[in-house]
Design a protein around this motif. Structure first.
Motif, mmCIF file in Angstrom:
data_model
loop_
_atom_site.group_PDB
_atom_site.id
_atom_site.type_symbol
_atom_site.label_atom_id
_atom_site.label_comp_id
_atom_site.label_asym_id
_atom_site.label_seq_id
_atom_site.Cartn_x
_atom_site.Cartn_y
_atom_site.Cartn_z
ATOM 1 N N GLU A 119 -5.746 0.729 2.574
ATOM 2 C CA GLU A 119 -5.927 2.177 2.496
ATOM 3 C C GLU A 119 -4.719 2.849 3.134
ATOM 4 N N THR A 120 -4.110 3.773 2.411
ATOM 5 C CA THR A 120 -2.886 4.422 2.878
ATOM 6 C C THR A 120 -3.047 5.932 2.824
ATOM 7 N N THR A 121 -2.744 6.587 3.932
ATOM 8 C CA THR A 121 -2.782 8.042 4.007
ATOM 9 C C THR A 121 -1.455 8.536 4.563
ATOM 10 N N LEU A 122 -0.842 9.481 3.869
ATOM 11 C CA LEU A 122 0.369 10.121 4.376
ATOM 12 C C LEU A 122 -0.055 11.203 5.355
ATOM 13 N N GLU A 123 0.294 11.028 6.624
ATOM 14 C CA GLU A 123 -0.076 12.017 7.641
ATOM 15 C C GLU A 123 0.875 13.203 7.645
ATOM 16 N N SER A 124 2.175 12.910 7.524
ATOM 17 C CA SER A 124 3.157 13.996 7.527
ATOM 18 C C SER A 124 4.427 13.545 6.825
ATOM 19 N N ALA A 125 5.165 14.532 6.356
ATOM 20 C CA ALA A 125 6.452 14.286 5.707
ATOM 21 C C ALA A 125 7.335 15.481 6.005
ATOM 22 N N ASP A 166 -0.630 6.484 7.917
ATOM 23 C CA ASP A 166 -1.735 5.815 8.587
ATOM 24 C C ASP A 166 -2.267 4.799 7.579
ATOM 25 N N GLN A 167 -2.339 3.526 7.967
ATOM 26 C CA GLN A 167 -2.786 2.495 7.043
ATOM 27 C C GLN A 167 -3.864 1.636 7.678
ATOM 28 N N GLY A 206 0.813 -1.216 0.000
ATOM 29 C CA GLY A 206 0.000 0.000 0.000
ATOM 30 C C GLY A 206 0.843 1.261 0.000
ATOM 31 N N ARG A 207 1.903 1.289 0.834
ATOM 32 C CA ARG A 207 2.783 2.469 0.865
ATOM 33 C C ARG A 207 3.515 2.628 -0.459
ATOM 34 N N THR A 266 0.707 17.292 1.107
ATOM 35 C CA THR A 266 0.167 17.351 2.455
ATOM 36 C C THR A 266 -0.407 18.732 2.802
ATOM 37 N N ALA A 267 -0.372 19.668 1.853
ATOM 38 C CA ALA A 267 -0.875 21.034 2.099
ATOM 39 C C ALA A 267 -2.399 21.065 2.072
#
Length: 138
Positions: free
Chosen positions: A82-88, A96-97, A36-37, A137-138
């Protein structure tokens, strides 16, 4: 916080994923999270291999992983990762997966990924990646 649009990939559960009772072996959830990532990053940087071939190369390594197992996946299930990038920021990305069967949550995890040099040392994101991640992420 405005996370990266969430990506979702579907996979079928095969015999190789399960124990003798047809239930997915716990370590295989890590593989599903990894897929997923990878697909989420591919959606943002179409050629992941190219990140290792630039003048400022980098790659990634899992720094920490926390998984909560809710309901077991079974042989022949179709699961969605399901994959969500929370921060970078700096030298790390936080994902968050979640893994679902239909609408049923099977497992969820928080994965911290370090940006590293090709010889395995932590490093800050290359400037082009930093700019792209800020856009996402903006």
């Amino acid at each position: 916080m405005h996370p990266l649009r969430t990506t979702r990939q579907d996979y079928r559960i095969y015999f190789e994923d399960t124990d003798v009772t047809g239930i997915v072996y716990h370590a295989n959830y890590i593989k599903y999270f990894e897929r997923g990532r990878t697909e989420a990053l591919r959606a943002s940087f179409s050629d992941l291999g190219a990140l290792m071939e630039t003048d400022d190369p980098c790659t990634f390594a899992v720094a920490s992983l926390d998984i909560a197992y809710k309901v077991p996946a079974k042989l022949d299930d179709i699961i969605s990762v399901e994959t969500t990038l929370e921060s970078a920021k700096g030298a790390k990305m936080v994902f968050d997966q979640k893994i679902f069967r239909g609408e049923t949550l099977l497992a969820e995890g928080k994965v911290v990924v370090a940006v590293i040099t090709l010889d395995g040392r932590p490093r800050r994101m290359p400037e082009a990646m930093k700019v792209r991640m800020a856009e996402l992420t903006a």
